[in-house]
Motif scaffolding. Sequence first.
Motif, PDB file in Angstrom:
ATOM      1  N   ALA A  17       0.830  -1.203   0.000  1.00 17.37           N
ATOM      2  CA  ALA A  17       0.000   0.000   0.000  1.00 17.37           C
ATOM      3  C   ALA A  17       0.865   1.254   0.000  1.00 17.37           C
ATOM      4  O   ALA A  17       0.609   2.201  -0.745  1.00 17.37           O
ATOM      5  N   GLY A  18       1.894   1.246   0.816  1.00 10.11           N
ATOM      6  CA  GLY A  18       2.804   2.388   0.843  1.00 10.11           C
ATOM      7  C   GLY A  18       3.515   2.573  -0.483  1.00 10.11           C
ATOM      8  O   GLY A  18       3.633   3.699  -0.986  1.00 10.11           O
ATOM      9  N   THR A  94      -2.449  -6.831  -3.272  1.00  9.87           N
ATOM     10  CA  THR A  94      -3.625  -6.254  -2.619  1.00  9.87           C
ATOM     11  C   THR A  94      -3.268  -4.919  -1.987  1.00  9.87           C
ATOM     12  O   THR A  94      -4.003  -3.931  -2.119  1.00  9.87           O
ATOM     13  N   GLY A  95      -2.136  -4.879  -1.310  1.00  7.59           N
ATOM     14  CA  GLY A  95      -1.697  -3.631  -0.714  1.00  7.59           C
ATOM     15  C   GLY A  95      -1.426  -2.560  -1.760  1.00  7.59           C
ATOM     16  O   GLY A  95      -1.817  -1.403  -1.587  1.00  7.59           O
ATOM     17  N   ALA A  96      -0.778  -2.948  -2.849  1.00 13.94           N
ATOM     18  CA  ALA A  96      -0.498  -1.974  -3.904  1.00 13.94           C
ATOM     19  C   ALA A  96      -1.798  -1.447  -4.506  1.00 13.94           C
ATOM     20  O   ALA A  96      -1.928  -0.247  -4.774  1.00 13.94           O
ATOM     21  N   LEU A 123      -7.966  -5.022  -7.424  1.00 12.04           N
ATOM     22  CA  LEU A 123      -8.054  -5.315  -5.990  1.00 12.04           C
ATOM     23  C   LEU A 123      -8.800  -6.619  -5.760  1.00 12.04           C
ATOM     24  O   LEU A 123      -8.366  -7.460  -4.965  1.00 12.04           O
ATOM     25  N   GLY A 124      -9.901  -6.825  -6.457  1.00 12.99           N
ATOM     26  CA  GLY A 124     -10.647  -8.076  -6.336  1.00 12.99           C
ATOM     27  C   GLY A 124      -9.828  -9.280  -6.792  1.00 12.99           C
ATOM     28  O   GLY A 124      -9.839 -10.332  -6.139  1.00 12.99           O
ATOM     29  N   GLY A 125      -9.101  -9.136  -7.891  1.00 13.36           N
ATOM     30  CA  GLY A 125      -8.243 -10.226  -8.353  1.00 13.36           C
ATOM     31  C   GLY A 125      -7.120 -10.531  -7.378  1.00 13.36           C
ATOM     32  O   GLY A 125      -6.780 -11.695  -7.145  1.00 13.36           O
ATOM     33  N   SER A 126      -6.572  -9.493  -6.771  1.00 15.05           N
ATOM     34  CA  SER A 126      -5.498  -9.692  -5.789  1.00 15.05           C
ATOM     35  C   SER A 126      -6.005 -10.410  -4.547  1.00 15.05           C
ATOM     36  O   SER A 126      -5.330 -11.302  -4.019  1.00 15.05           O
TER      37      SER A 126
END
Length: 161
Positions: A17-18, A94-96, A123-126
């Motif tokens: 995410a960061g 997912t974080g990314a 995001l759903g695929g991750s």
Amino acid sequence: MTRTRLSTLVALAALGAGAGFLAQIAFAAAGLPKYRPEYPLALSLLFIAGIVVAFALPIRRATRAEVRTRIDPFHATRVVLLAKASSLAGALLTGASLGLLVELLTRSGGLNTDSLLRTLAVLGGSIAVVAAGLVGEWLCTVPPRDDDPDADRVAPGSLES
């Protein structure tokens, strides 16, 4: 081999995410176009999730059937490693994706619906890859033997018949 810990997945998601958030800001600061995920990436992630579960199902069937069949331990180990790697990589992706989503929602200048849908699809695929990796690990868990003194502890991937 131990199961993937939730703390590891959360740490990788936070790292991703960061990185995703900072990458978008860095692209904007450099005057470059921001990253916009494409729909084929989301479909590819769903395909990978399906592959992981499809590889793990025969191992589950062989170890839980009435008449247990012999499984090549190297194949089983590869499947468990694929499942574990999928859950870890999926957590990072997912974080990314979450980082991209946060940057998209907090930027000024209005919300681009197309970019939002693309980011949500990735995001759903991750998340599907993370789930498939964890399910794949669970499917490769061998039931304890009757004569095993450590019957409570079952390590995934230890396929001794």
